[in-house]
Design an enzyme around this catalytic site. Structure first.
Site, short mmCIF file in Angstrom:
data_model
loop_
_atom_site.label_atom_id
_atom_site.label_comp_id
_atom_site.label_asym_id
_atom_site.label_seq_id
_atom_site.Cartn_x
_atom_site.Cartn_y
_atom_site.Cartn_z
N HIS A 235 6.10 2.62 -6.56
CA HIS A 235 4.91 2.50 -7.75
C HIS A 235 3.63 2.32 -6.65
O HIS A 235 3.96 1.80 -5.46
CB HIS A 235 5.06 1.22 -8.22
CG HIS A 235 4.16 0.88 -9.48
ND1 HIS A 235 2.69 0.72 -9.15
CD2 HIS A 235 4.12 1.76 -10.70
CE1 HIS A 235 2.22 0.75 -10.53
NE2 HIS A 235 2.86 1.29 -11.33
N ASP B 110 9.79 3.20 -15.51
CA ASP B 110 10.36 4.39 -16.17
C ASP B 110 11.93 4.50 -15.84
O ASP B 110 12.46 5.18 -16.19
CB ASP B 110 9.54 5.54 -15.64
CG ASP B 110 8.36 5.90 -16.20
OD1 ASP B 110 8.22 5.52 -17.33
OD2 ASP B 110 7.50 6.34 -15.65
N1 ACO Z 1 11.85 8.56 -3.54
C1 ACO Z 1 11.86 8.65 -2.13
N2 ACO Z 1 10.91 8.24 -1.42
C2 ACO Z 1 9.87 7.97 -1.98
C3 ACO Z 1 9.76 7.98 -3.39
C4 ACO Z 1 10.72 8.20 -4.25
N3 ACO Z 1 10.74 7.87 -5.52
N4 ACO Z 1 8.58 7.25 -3.66
C5 ACO Z 1 7.82 7.08 -2.66
N5 ACO Z 1 8.64 7.60 -1.57
C6 ACO Z 1 8.36 7.61 0.04
C7 ACO Z 1 7.48 8.81 0.21
O1 ACO Z 1 7.93 9.87 0.72
C8 ACO Z 1 6.59 7.99 1.52
O2 ACO Z 1 7.43 7.99 2.66
P1 ACO Z 1 6.78 8.53 4.12
O3 ACO Z 1 5.92 7.05 4.25
O4 ACO Z 1 7.97 8.41 5.08
O5 ACO Z 1 5.93 9.45 3.96
C9 ACO Z 1 6.62 6.73 1.05
O6 ACO Z 1 7.80 6.36 0.14
C10 ACO Z 1 5.45 6.35 0.22
O7 ACO Z 1 5.01 7.09 -1.01
P2 ACO Z 1 3.76 7.64 -1.66
O8 ACO Z 1 4.09 9.01 -2.45
O9 ACO Z 1 2.74 7.87 -0.35
O10 ACO Z 1 3.44 6.42 -2.45
P3 ACO Z 1 2.27 6.56 -3.70
O11 ACO Z 1 1.83 5.28 -3.78
O12 ACO Z 1 1.25 7.74 -3.36
O13 ACO Z 1 3.18 7.16 -4.91
C11 ACO Z 1 4.51 7.33 -6.76
C12 ACO Z 1 3.45 6.41 -5.76
C13 ACO Z 1 3.95 8.62 -7.27
C14 ACO Z 1 5.17 6.46 -7.91
C15 ACO Z 1 5.81 7.73 -5.89
O14 ACO Z 1 6.59 6.46 -5.59
C16 ACO Z 1 6.92 8.57 -6.71
O15 ACO Z 1 6.78 9.71 -6.58
N6 ACO Z 1 7.64 8.07 -7.32
C17 ACO Z 1 8.57 8.92 -8.28
C18 ACO Z 1 8.07 9.30 -9.49
C19 ACO Z 1 7.88 8.29 -10.37
O16 ACO Z 1 8.81 7.27 -10.61
N7 ACO Z 1 6.69 7.94 -10.97
C20 ACO Z 1 6.36 6.84 -12.03
C21 ACO Z 1 5.50 5.91 -11.48
S1 ACO Z 1 5.22 4.43 -12.66
C22 ACO Z 1 4.33 5.21 -13.70
O17 ACO Z 1 3.48 6.13 -13.60
C23 ACO Z 1 4.44 4.46 -15.24
#
Ligand code: ACO
Length: 428
Positions: free
Chosen positions: A307, A364
């Protein structure tokens, strides 16, 4: 003495006021930065940028706190109702009984949609995703209520648009599903409450008697509360930015529905179930999928994990996990993907990759399991999220309007070509 922050650009110092919120959060107010220094800030994804001051929702991602108008999500989810929370978000205070009765009656009076909207619905092929249909029908209200386009609408006019939005959303949502099924639509039964009315429109078939299961209706009500607002996320910021151009409430919210649709936002609930199903089909080897999520070349992420703001736990996920247990128990549903979800969570929470990046289950992760137990089809999961988020979008749109906020218009750093001379087409 007023607190200030100092920024030195090319050796020259600039001072900016520090703004404090009621929960002691701080921000550097850089409103004069461009004028004073010629520089802008660059913050991709707005990870550090406050776009507004808001009195609606407070959340602390490190502590896992979520409050609406000062009330904790835990109390609201256990004691309140969705319409009560909607009233709280939109009007700022919990309603008394008379206020809630009036609000609920006003909503009931507007649950029908114009028959011509059905013609728009009929134009969509049954293969249409219900989110696209929902956004289109929601926006189509601008055509049926052209007075909503007036940016200087009276408070009574705005109230009517708010009531119409809440009243018609379940009708649109159920009709989007009926369209996908190729079934005739059902009209709203106003003898029922908000969630029961929706469920009957969703499930009833012309040839069969349909009785709403109160366990299902009450579980849905709780899920809607848990999704009701979440401050400046992707869809809400979209609603605010569209609304800032003084576009109507219907087009602003329709834009929010579209923003919510993506798999990184509200669309994740649908993706979670598809992922759990795929893991089950693949033999249930959770470790294998965790490794895939850790491999950046795989293009795969653990859906429902991580998140932007919560870096400890998502309080909504905690409540939903518990609710999933209760609802499945009460309905006597034994869903094997729940076991996979529990195992996936357990393994991920022990894994250094997820620990270091502070990745926890989000709202979710378990919501899809409950929706499935309630009989709601996968394509409709994000629609359910939109139904829940509607009062939040309305509250944020109303606040933006009342605060007379300026049009949203970010800046950029240009990285393209410098000036070059045009070459006519035959000479290129
Ligand atoms: N699985 C694996 N790795 C992940 C995940 C995941 N679900 N989420 C983040 N990471 C990793 C990224 O690859 C990144 O790694 P790095 O530092 O080695 O490059 C690090 O964690 C940070 O991730 P970001 O994408 O920079 O974090 P951001 O805050 O931009 O994204 C998000 C947040 C979009 C929710 C992300 O965690 C994600 O894609 N999750 C999966 C989709 C999801 O469940 N979305 C629902 C969110 S809640 C909502 O909207 C109601």
């Amino acid at each position: 003495m007023a607190k200030t922050a100092e920024l030195i650009i090319n050796g020259k110092s600039y001072k900016f006021p520090i703004v404090e919120g009621t929960e002691n959060e701080i921000a550097v107010d850089i409103s004069t930065l461009l004028e004073d220094s010629g520089a802008i800030t660059l913050d991709l994804g707005y990870k550090n940028t406050g776009a507004t001051k808001s009195a609606i929702t407070f959340l602390d991602g490190d502590k896992g706190i979520l409050r609406h108008r000062g009330y904790s999500i835990e109390e609201l989810a256990s004691m309140s109702s969705f319409l009560e929370v909607s009233y709280l978000l939109i009007f700022g205070e919990l309603p008394n009984k008379d206020q809630l009765d009036k609000f609920s009656d006003d909503i009931k009076r507007h649950t029908m949609v114009h028959e011509d909207i059905k013609k728009i619905l009929d134009g969509f092929p049954s293969s249409s995703h219900p989110m696209g249909v929902l956004a289109s029908m929601f926006c189509a209200q601008t055509a049926f209520y052209p007075e909503s386009l007036d940016p200087n609408r009276s408070a009574e006019g705005v109230y009517l648009s708010i009531v119409r939005s809440l009243a018609k959303m379940p009708t649109f949502a159920a009709w989007a599903y009926k369209n996908a099924m190729g079934h005739p639509v059902n009209y709203p039964d106003n003898s029922l409450n908000y969630c029961s009315r929706f469920l009957k429109m969703l499930y009833a078939l012309p040839a069969e008697h349909y009785e709403v299961d109160p366990i299902v209706a009450s579980a849905l009500d709780k899920l809607l509360i848990l999704h009701a607002d979440h401050e400046q996320n992707c869809s809400t910021s979209t609603v605010r930015i569209v609304g800032s151009s003084k576009a109507s409430i219907y087009s602003s919210i329709s834009a929010g529905i579209n923003a919510l649709w993506g798999p990184l936002h509200g669309g994740a609930n649908q993706e979670v179930i598809l992922m759990l199903e795929a893991i089950k089909k693949d033999g249930g080897d959770v470790e294998k999928w965790i490794n895939k999520a850790k491999d950046k070349n795989s293009g795969f992420r653990l859906m429902g994990f991580g998140h932007r703001v919560y870096k400890n736990f998502d309080p909504r996920a905690k409540i939903i996990k518990q609710t999933a247990d209760e609802v499945l128990g009460k309905l006597g549903v034994n869903d094997p993907v729940l076991d996979i979800a529990l195992k996936l969570e357990e393994v991920a929470l022990r894994d250094p990759y997820f620990i270091e990046r502070k990745l926890y289950p989000n709202v979710d992760f378990y919501s899809g399991i409950i929706y499935r137990a309630l009989g709601i089809p996968v394509d409709m999961f994000t629609v359910m999220f939109a139904m829940g988020r509607l009062p939040g979008w309305i509250a944020q749109w109303k606040e933006l309007r009342e605060n007379k906020e300026p049009i949203g218009r970010p800046r950029q750093i240009y990285t393209g070509q410098n000036l070059r001379t045009y070459v006519p087409i035959g000479k290129r």
